[in-house]
Design an enzyme around this catalytic site. Structure first.
Site, PDB file in Angstrom:
ATOM      1  N   SER A   1      61.526 106.861  48.741  1.00  0.00           N
ATOM      2  CA  SER A   1      60.428 107.327  49.581  1.00  0.00           C
ATOM      3  C   SER A   1      59.349 107.891  48.678  1.00  0.00           C
ATOM      4  CB  SER A   1      60.916 108.412  50.551  1.00  0.00           C
ATOM      5  OG  SER A   1      59.825 109.075  51.160  1.00  0.00           O
TER       6      SER A   1
ATOM      7  N   TYR B   1      65.030 117.062  51.633  1.00  0.00           N
ATOM      8  CA  TYR B   1      64.755 115.620  51.621  1.00  0.00           C
ATOM      9  C   TYR B   1      64.108 115.235  50.297  1.00  0.00           C
ATOM     10  CZ  TYR B   1      63.097 111.033  53.176  1.00  0.00           C
ATOM     11  OH  TYR B   1      62.850 109.690  53.288  1.00  0.00           O
TER      12      TYR B   1
END
Length: 255
Positions: free
Chosen positions: A149, A162
């Site tokens: 990501s 995250y």
């Protein structure tokens, strides 16, 4: 007519939805036989039928890759069925957002289990087969693509854990690339930004995040899973000596 991946086998984790399902379809279109790995067997069965109807070949492997033994069994079942493994796409992921202060630590454990442990388990199990494919496979090269990501490069408030997992995935990818690239196993990380998948829906129950997420989608040209699948295909269909170590896929500014 033969396509770029004819005669090869790809294993895709998180294949029951979103980027994983789109990637499996795309690799099958390129001629690869695809092992579909995820927990939701019914969805995998539907996807396998769809791929078969389009002329491709897919194997359903229902498995929770956060469990090392099950991840290893998924890889071994793939190899036992198809006889080889040429491409691993580590796509399975979980995004649970929120501040560190007052956070639910159980959510951290769930996210780390999927984003880090699952990736490690499948990679470790797949590597011996990928190294063999790089020696005697139809393309004399094997591929690992870790779908990370943009959160593996840029930190935002509320993304702390995250970010931790995705920064870790990026670092692991680079280290592994240096370890095996001379043995013709190409290792790359693909970093999407702004993709509309089920990933964001895991935060719908958090009112404090709902408005921020809604604003993000309103102000951004959101990518589709097929856009990311095209990126994976771009990385693994390149000529043997051409490697993509890192690929960002970002929305273009239409303003």
């Amino acid at each position: 007519m033969a396509t770029n991946l004819t005669g090869t086998v790809a294993l895709v984790t998180g294949a029951s939805s979103g980027i994983g399902a789109a990637t499996a379809r795309r690799l099958a279109e390129e001629g690869a036989s695809v092992a579909l790995v995820a927990r939701r067997e019914e969805r995998l069965t539907d996807l396998a039928a769809e791929i078969g109807k389009a002329g491709g070949t897919a194997l359903v492997v229902a498995a929770d890759i956060t469990d090392r033994a099950r991840a290893e069994a998924a890889v071994e079942r793939t190899v036992a069925h198809f006889g080889r493994l040429d491409t691993l796409v580590n796509n399975a992921g979980l995004m649970l957002l929120g501040p560190v202060v007052g956070a639910d630590a159980a959510e951290w454990e769930r996210m780390i289990a999927v984003n880090v442990h699952g990736l490690l388990h499948t990679t470790h199990a797949a590597l011996p087969h990928l190294l063999k494919a790089a020696e005697d496979g139809p393309r004399r090269v094997a591929d690992i693509v870790n779908v990370s990501s943009i959160a593996g490069r840029v930190a935002w408030n509320g993304y702390g854990v995250y970010n931790l997992t995705k920064f870790g995935v990026n670092g692991f990818t680079e280290s592994l690339r240096q370890e095996v690239t001379r043995r013709h196993v190409r290792v790359g990380v693909l970093e999407p930004g702004g993709v509309d998948t089920e990933l964001g829906s895991h935060n719908d129950h958090k009112p404090e995040l709902r408005e921020a997420i809604r604003t993000f989608y309103e102000q951004t040209e959101v990518l589709a899973p097929d856009d990311i699948a095209d990126g994976v295909a771009y990385m693994v269909t390149r000529p043997r000596h051409a490697s993509v170590g890192e690929l960002w896929i970002m929305p273009t500014d239409q303003a």
